[in-house]
Design a protein around this motif. Sequence first.
Motif, PDB file in Angstrom:
ATOM      1  N   VAL A   1       1.502  -1.157   0.382  1.00  0.00           N
ATOM      2  CA  VAL A   1       0.455  -0.241   0.204  1.00  0.00           C
ATOM      3  C   VAL A   1       1.215   1.094   0.244  1.00  0.00           C
ATOM      4  O   VAL A   1       1.669   0.980   0.998  1.00  0.00           O
ATOM      5  N   GLU A   2      -0.087   2.346  -0.685  1.00  0.00           N
ATOM      6  CA  GLU A   2       1.522   3.266  -1.028  1.00  0.00           C
ATOM      7  C   GLU A   2       0.561   4.455  -0.247  1.00  0.00           C
ATOM      8  O   GLU A   2      -0.152   4.693   0.112  1.00  0.00           O
ATOM      9  N   VAL A   3       1.329   5.465   0.421  1.00  0.00           N
ATOM     10  CA  VAL A   3       0.818   6.349   1.444  1.00  0.00           C
ATOM     11  C   VAL A   3       0.800   7.264   0.770  1.00  0.00           C
ATOM     12  O   VAL A   3       2.393   7.735   0.269  1.00  0.00           O
ATOM     13  N   ILE A   4       0.728   8.496   0.142  1.00  0.00           N
ATOM     14  CA  ILE A   4       0.825   9.505  -0.174  1.00  0.00           C
ATOM     15  C   ILE A   4       0.533  10.477   0.241  1.00  0.00           C
ATOM     16  O   ILE A   4       1.377  11.721  -0.043  1.00  0.00           O
ATOM     17  N   VAL A   5       0.095  10.570   0.866  1.00  0.00           N
ATOM     18  CA  VAL A   5      -0.070  11.890   2.128  1.00  0.00           C
ATOM     19  C   VAL A   5      -0.557  11.515   3.330  1.00  0.00           C
ATOM     20  O   VAL A   5      -1.683  10.573   3.807  1.00  0.00           O
ATOM     21  N   ASP A   6       0.612  11.702   4.472  1.00  0.00           N
ATOM     22  CA  ASP A   6       0.744  11.771   5.552  1.00  0.00           C
ATOM     23  C   ASP A   6       1.011  12.722   6.152  1.00  0.00           C
ATOM     24  O   ASP A   6       2.564  13.175   6.593  1.00  0.00           O
ATOM     25  N   ASP A   7       0.133  14.134   6.491  1.00  0.00           N
ATOM     26  CA  ASP A   7       1.170  15.346   7.134  1.00  0.00           C
ATOM     27  C   ASP A   7      -0.353  15.383   7.740  1.00  0.00           C
ATOM     28  O   ASP A   7      -1.732  15.607   8.077  1.00  0.00           O
ATOM     29  N   GLU A   8      -0.326  17.273   8.147  1.00  0.00           N
ATOM     30  CA  GLU A   8      -1.579  17.791   9.002  1.00  0.00           C
ATOM     31  C   GLU A   8      -1.881  18.653   8.298  1.00  0.00           C
ATOM     32  O   GLU A   8      -3.493  18.593   8.349  1.00  0.00           O
ATOM     33  N   SER A   9      -2.692  17.940   6.891  1.00  0.00           N
ATOM     34  CA  SER A   9      -3.230  18.037   5.615  1.00  0.00           C
ATOM     35  C   SER A   9      -4.320  17.005   5.956  1.00  0.00           C
ATOM     36  O   SER A   9      -5.269  17.249   5.089  1.00  0.00           O
TER      37      SER A   9
ATOM     38  N   GLU B   1      -3.918   6.956   0.972  1.00  0.00           N
ATOM     39  CA  GLU B   1      -3.270   5.999   0.210  1.00  0.00           C
ATOM     40  C   GLU B   1      -4.191   5.484  -0.484  1.00  0.00           C
ATOM     41  O   GLU B   1      -5.059   5.559  -0.790  1.00  0.00           O
ATOM     42  N   MET B   2      -2.792   4.163  -1.541  1.00  0.00           N
ATOM     43  CA  MET B   2      -3.037   3.780  -2.567  1.00  0.00           C
ATOM     44  C   MET B   2      -3.141   2.553  -2.435  1.00  0.00           C
ATOM     45  O   MET B   2      -2.612   1.902  -2.304  1.00  0.00           O
ATOM     46  N   HIS B   3      -4.676   1.790  -2.708  1.00  0.00           N
ATOM     47  CA  HIS B   3      -4.601   0.235  -3.073  1.00  0.00           C
ATOM     48  C   HIS B   3      -4.749   0.230  -4.545  1.00  0.00           C
ATOM     49  O   HIS B   3      -4.751   0.858  -5.436  1.00  0.00           O
ATOM     50  N   TYR B   4      -4.449  -1.205  -4.514  1.00  0.00           N
ATOM     51  CA  TYR B   4      -4.546  -1.508  -6.029  1.00  0.00           C
ATOM     52  C   TYR B   4      -5.639  -2.641  -6.515  1.00  0.00           C
ATOM     53  O   TYR B   4      -5.033  -3.644  -5.185  1.00  0.00           O
ATOM     54  N   ARG B   5      -7.212  -2.672  -6.893  1.00  0.00           N
ATOM     55  CA  ARG B   5      -7.730  -4.149  -6.420  1.00  0.00           C
ATOM     56  C   ARG B   5      -7.686  -5.123  -7.688  1.00  0.00           C
ATOM     57  O   ARG B   5      -7.675  -4.673  -8.795  1.00  0.00           O
ATOM     58  N   PRO B   6      -8.706  -5.763  -7.553  1.00  0.00           N
ATOM     59  CA  PRO B   6      -8.514  -6.431  -9.047  1.00  0.00           C
ATOM     60  C   PRO B   6     -10.023  -5.869  -9.993  1.00  0.00           C
ATOM     61  O   PRO B   6     -10.137  -4.814  -9.686  1.00  0.00           O
ATOM     62  N   LEU B   7      -9.136  -6.679 -11.444  1.00  0.00           N
ATOM     63  CA  LEU B   7     -10.459  -5.948 -12.008  1.00  0.00           C
ATOM     64  C   LEU B   7     -11.487  -5.864 -12.625  1.00  0.00           C
ATOM     65  O   LEU B   7     -12.929  -5.630 -12.948  1.00  0.00           O
ATOM     66  N   GLY B   8     -11.308  -7.952 -12.346  1.00  0.00           N
ATOM     67  CA  GLY B   8     -12.381  -8.773 -12.949  1.00  0.00           C
ATOM     68  C   GLY B   8     -11.254  -9.956 -13.722  1.00  0.00           C
ATOM     69  O   GLY B   8     -10.833 -10.570 -12.753  1.00  0.00           O
ATOM     70  N   VAL B   9     -11.821  -9.726 -15.046  1.00  0.00           N
ATOM     71  CA  VAL B   9     -12.237 -10.704 -15.671  1.00  0.00           C
ATOM     72  C   VAL B   9     -11.217  -9.766 -17.044  1.00  0.00           C
ATOM     73  O   VAL B   9     -11.042  -9.741 -17.734  1.00  0.00           O
ATOM     74  N   VAL B  10      -9.744 -10.761 -16.593  1.00  0.00           N
ATOM     75  CA  VAL B  10      -8.665 -10.151 -17.851  1.00  0.00           C
ATOM     76  C   VAL B  10      -8.296 -10.905 -19.383  1.00  0.00           C
ATOM     77  O   VAL B  10      -8.766 -12.668 -19.004  1.00  0.00           O
ATOM     78  N   GLY B  11      -9.030 -10.373 -20.300  1.00  0.00           N
ATOM     79  CA  GLY B  11      -9.056 -11.207 -22.050  1.00  0.00           C
ATOM     80  C   GLY B  11      -7.461 -10.721 -22.282  1.00  0.00           C
ATOM     81  O   GLY B  11      -7.137  -9.346 -22.468  1.00  0.00           O
ATOM     82  N   ALA B  12      -7.113 -12.405 -22.591  1.00  0.00           N
ATOM     83  CA  ALA B  12      -5.941 -12.139 -23.388  1.00  0.00           C
ATOM     84  C   ALA B  12      -5.569 -12.603 -24.856  1.00  0.00           C
ATOM     85  O   ALA B  12      -6.077 -13.576 -25.190  1.00  0.00           O
ATOM     86  N   ILE B  13      -4.875 -11.686 -25.546  1.00  0.00           N
ATOM     87  CA  ILE B  13      -4.922 -12.673 -26.736  1.00  0.00           C
ATOM     88  C   ILE B  13      -3.437 -12.564 -26.953  1.00  0.00           C
ATOM     89  O   ILE B  13      -2.360 -11.895 -27.041  1.00  0.00           O
ATOM     90  N   SER B  14      -2.446 -13.555 -26.705  1.00  0.00           N
ATOM     91  CA  SER B  14      -1.015 -14.271 -27.238  1.00  0.00           C
ATOM     92  C   SER B  14      -0.580 -14.272 -29.079  1.00  0.00           C
ATOM     93  O   SER B  14      -1.303 -14.765 -29.517  1.00  0.00           O
ATOM     94  N   PRO B  15       0.673 -13.686 -29.281  1.00  0.00           N
ATOM     95  CA  PRO B  15       0.668 -14.296 -30.506  1.00  0.00           C
ATOM     96  C   PRO B  15       1.743 -15.954 -30.686  1.00  0.00           C
ATOM     97  O   PRO B  15       1.971 -16.472 -30.315  1.00  0.00           O
TER      98      PRO B  15
ATOM     99  N   SER C   1      -0.730  -2.456 -13.872  1.00  0.00           N
ATOM    100  CA  SER C   1      -1.833  -1.991 -15.158  1.00  0.00           C
ATOM    101  C   SER C   1      -2.804  -3.190 -14.978  1.00  0.00           C
ATOM    102  O   SER C   1      -3.132  -3.073 -16.072  1.00  0.00           O
ATOM    103  N   VAL C   2      -3.256  -4.567 -13.881  1.00  0.00           N
ATOM    104  CA  VAL C   2      -3.450  -4.789 -14.618  1.00  0.00           C
ATOM    105  C   VAL C   2      -4.846  -4.547 -12.767  1.00  0.00           C
ATOM    106  O   VAL C   2      -5.342  -5.695 -12.503  1.00  0.00           O
ATOM    107  N   ALA C   3      -4.595  -4.551 -12.146  1.00  0.00           N
ATOM    108  CA  ALA C   3      -5.626  -3.424 -11.479  1.00  0.00           C
ATOM    109  C   ALA C   3      -6.057  -2.377 -11.312  1.00  0.00           C
ATOM    110  O   ALA C   3      -6.028  -1.205 -11.945  1.00  0.00           O
ATOM    111  N   GLU C   4      -6.892  -1.798  -9.993  1.00  0.00           N
ATOM    112  CA  GLU C   4      -8.173  -0.966 -10.720  1.00  0.00           C
ATOM    113  C   GLU C   4      -7.218   0.199  -8.885  1.00  0.00           C
ATOM    114  O   GLU C   4      -7.574  -0.494  -8.202  1.00  0.00           O
ATOM    115  N   PRO C   5      -6.562   1.180  -8.844  1.00  0.00           N
ATOM    116  CA  PRO C   5      -5.955   2.303  -8.220  1.00  0.00           C
ATOM    117  C   PRO C   5      -7.169   2.594  -7.292  1.00  0.00           C
ATOM    118  O   PRO C   5      -8.218   3.098  -8.184  1.00  0.00           O
ATOM    119  N   GLN C   6      -7.634   2.388  -6.253  1.00  0.00           N
ATOM    120  CA  GLN C   6      -8.533   3.225  -5.738  1.00  0.00           C
ATOM    121  C   GLN C   6      -7.606   3.968  -4.547  1.00  0.00           C
ATOM    122  O   GLN C   6      -6.956   3.509  -3.263  1.00  0.00           O
TER     123      GLN C   6
END
Length: 470
Positions: free
Chosen positions: A119-127, A131-145, A461-466
């Motif tokens: 977890v990334e702490v973005i701000v932690d001061d008098e203001s 914090e930033m979390h990264y949540r699952p997106l759901g179903v990933v569709g992959a197309i490989s070469p 890149s395969v997560a939803e920032p929250q």
Amino acid sequence: MNTYDSLLATVSAQSGETREVFDPATGELIAEAPVNDVATLEAAIDKAEATQPSWAALSDEERIAYLHKAADAIEAAAEPLAELLSREQGKPLNGPNARFEVGGCVAWTRAAADTPLPVEVIVDDESGYAEMHYRPLGVVGAISPWNWPMMISIWQIAPSLRMGNTVVIKPAETTTLSVLALVAVMNEVLPEGVLNIVPGPGSTVGDALTRSPKISKIMFTGSTPVGKRIIEASAPNVTRLTLELGGNDAGIVLPDVDPAAIAEDLFWGAFINTGQTCAALKRLYVHDSVYDAVVSELAKVAAAVPMGVGLEEQNVLGPLQNRPQFDIVDRLVESAKASGARVVLGGDPDREAAGNFYPTTLVADIDPQQDLVLEEQFGPALPIIRYTDVDEAVRLANALEVGLGASVWSADRDAARKVAARLEAGTVWINSHGGLHPMIPFGGAKQSGYGREFGVMGLKSVAEPQVISG
């Protein structure tokens, strides 16, 4: 324990619509591969969607443990996987080819598992506090070469699973068996429904995958025209995209090099996987003062590298994977010949042979506007362009609409970095070309796509920032 015969039996089609799979080195029939339809795809997407909440509910440590089990399973089946890959894709067992690719699958799976993403702490001061979390997106569709079918599939699968997504993957139509086998081995240890595979035509199954509103993210590696179609198809659903598209990578050789010292690295930068690599060196600009020496030393290396059937242990270059790709390379080299360019090595394929072998080919004294320079040949043919002014070389390198990778070759690393900073590419290598690392982000500039894979950026890149604030 998996063997080649048992894996082939597992992934070969026993009924339904099928496609014959031929060894591109010999023309020999390997097996029948399944060809699925859109209804099968939709069922797989529904299964992945139903499974995703329980997979996401596992702790990060539990998903990491599953990925390590999957890596162990791939490693245990490494030799039969490599043999199947060699027979279907054509790449030899040895050198930076089939065994190397399966080993890369193991390494990248473990790297995706072990990359910390706290977890990334973005701000932690008098203001305030945020914090930033990264949540699952759901179903990933992959197309490989089809060029690196197993390893690029892992680049899509492993980070997606690590971040709590489930996956539906559609392999390339000409390397179906390889990816089916890889997924079958992984599914020996993964929970059911987490990783799903649906082989089928891009025009039906691939198109339906990109249009599905149940798919939260598409990961695609392939050509720029297909990438553009995916953008259009997925737009109504605002589907997240990572696109690694076509490249026509330039290398610039500065006048201070030792030609003999760089020749082998130049060769493998261009001819790894018989040139069938998106980030391979595909046009080489060499300063006039060292041009003849670089061409001569490169030809010495190229002439000594054996090409042949992949299961023969001495070979490290193989055939082109499919006949249409052979025809593209043949057309471009013939166009270069007709323009007056000088063929230093190769350029004389046996067009009647059963295998898709195109000889290692170096083309010198070629006009920078010739087709072999401007079009991505994706095969074992390298145009070498003479230049006298580095500004002109940079202009020519940047002139195309693509920008996946590039390289600068010099005895002066600082001078090379100054030139590298002027090149429009997602990655610029110094005194090498095309090397990848599981912790170093990789992706393209301009029409070579967008998004980054590998390392922390790849997981994000395969997560939803929250943001959680307060």
